[in-house]
Design an enzyme around this catalytic site. Structure first.
Site, PDB file in Angstrom:
ATOM      1  N   GLY A  81       0.818  -1.196   0.000  1.00  0.00           N
ATOM      2  CA  GLY A  81       0.000   0.000   0.000  1.00  0.00           C
ATOM      3  C   GLY A  81       0.856   1.253   0.000  1.00  0.00           C
ATOM      4  N   GLY A  95       3.072   4.824   7.183  1.00  0.00           N
ATOM      5  CA  GLY A  95       2.003   4.991   8.153  1.00  0.00           C
ATOM      6  C   GLY A  95       1.932   3.850   9.145  1.00  0.00           C
ATOM      7  N   GLU A 102       9.755  -2.748   3.976  1.00  0.00           N
ATOM      8  CA  GLU A 102       8.939  -2.606   2.772  1.00  0.00           C
ATOM      9  C   GLU A 102       9.790  -2.135   1.600  1.00  0.00           C
ATOM     10  OE1 GLU A 102       4.492  -1.472   4.446  1.00  0.00           O
ATOM     11  OE2 GLU A 102       5.983   0.111   4.249  1.00  0.00           O
TER      12      GLU A 102
END
Length: 224
Positions: A81, A95, A102
């Site tokens: 995301g 977030g 990631e």
């Protein structure tokens, strides 16, 4: 929530039998992993996942998705995301405080697909502060350096524990706001050049395509 589920399920269609899949972190990617787990059971897919956080690790494991690591396998497809996506497909992530792993997993993938709902699309990055994973011992000096660069830093505080957020790597999470970000790629490098910064949440030049959940269906954005 329905748009997040819609786009997460659409991304799960991209996974092929035999793939090594980077499993991102966050509320939209959660739907992708859930649907992928269903496909593993329904179609007996032989895939393995590379989690980017404890969240994605535990979810994938509980759904019957086999786990592997970057030490053992290359990633064919990473799905993750984003908190902001600009027209050049640059991102702000972090977030969920998992942007370091990631970025490692997503950037190593042969194909990196981002899943968002249309509220995450922005004309320019910077509506939200940029997350930085920072060694605790460097918190003060990094904060001073960020102020010298024109940023406004703050430490992210935990909501259900006393004190600051601690990342999966046992570091602090600083957030720095800038009035504008004219060159995301340059700022990404500048932030990472500060001693004590492990990684920042700008992702410039990594994305192959973005799946966007809208009321009219899933829209696909690709690099020019």
């Amino acid at each position: 929530m329905e748009l997040k589920k819609q786009v997460g399920y659409e991304a799960a269609k991209l996974v092929k039998d035999g793939d090594i899949v980077g499993l991102g972190t966050g509320s939209t990617t959660l739907h992708f992993i859930e649907r992928l787990g269903e496909r593993v059971k329904e179609e007996e897919l032989d895939i393995m996942g590379v989690p980017t956080s404890y969240q994605s690790f535990f979810l994938a494991r509980d759904l019957g998705i086999k786990i592997t690591t970057l030490e053992e396998n290359d990633v064919d497809l990473a799905v993750d995301g984003a908190d902001e996506v600009d027209p050049d497909l640059n991102l702000i992530k972090g977030g969920g405080a998992a942007h370091t792993l990631e970025k490692i997993v997503d950037s190593s993938a042969a194909r990196f697909v981002v899943v968002v709902d249309d509220s995450k699309l922005v004309d320019k990055l910077g509506k939200m502060p940029i997350p930085l994973e920072v060694m605790p011992a460097a918190y003060r000096v990094v904060s001073n350096r960020l102020r010298d660069m024109g940023g406004v830093p703050s430490i992210r505080m935990a909501e259900r524990k006393d004190g600051p957020v601690i990342t999966d790597n046992n570091n602090f999470l600083l957030e720095v706001a800038f009035k504008e970000i004219p060159d995301p790629k340059f700022l990404e490098k500048e932030l990472n050049s500060i001693p004590g910064v492990i990684e920042n949440g700008i992702f410039s030049g990594y994305v192959d395509e973005v799946l966007v959940g809208t009321q009219e269906g899933v829209k696909v954005l690709k690099k020019d």
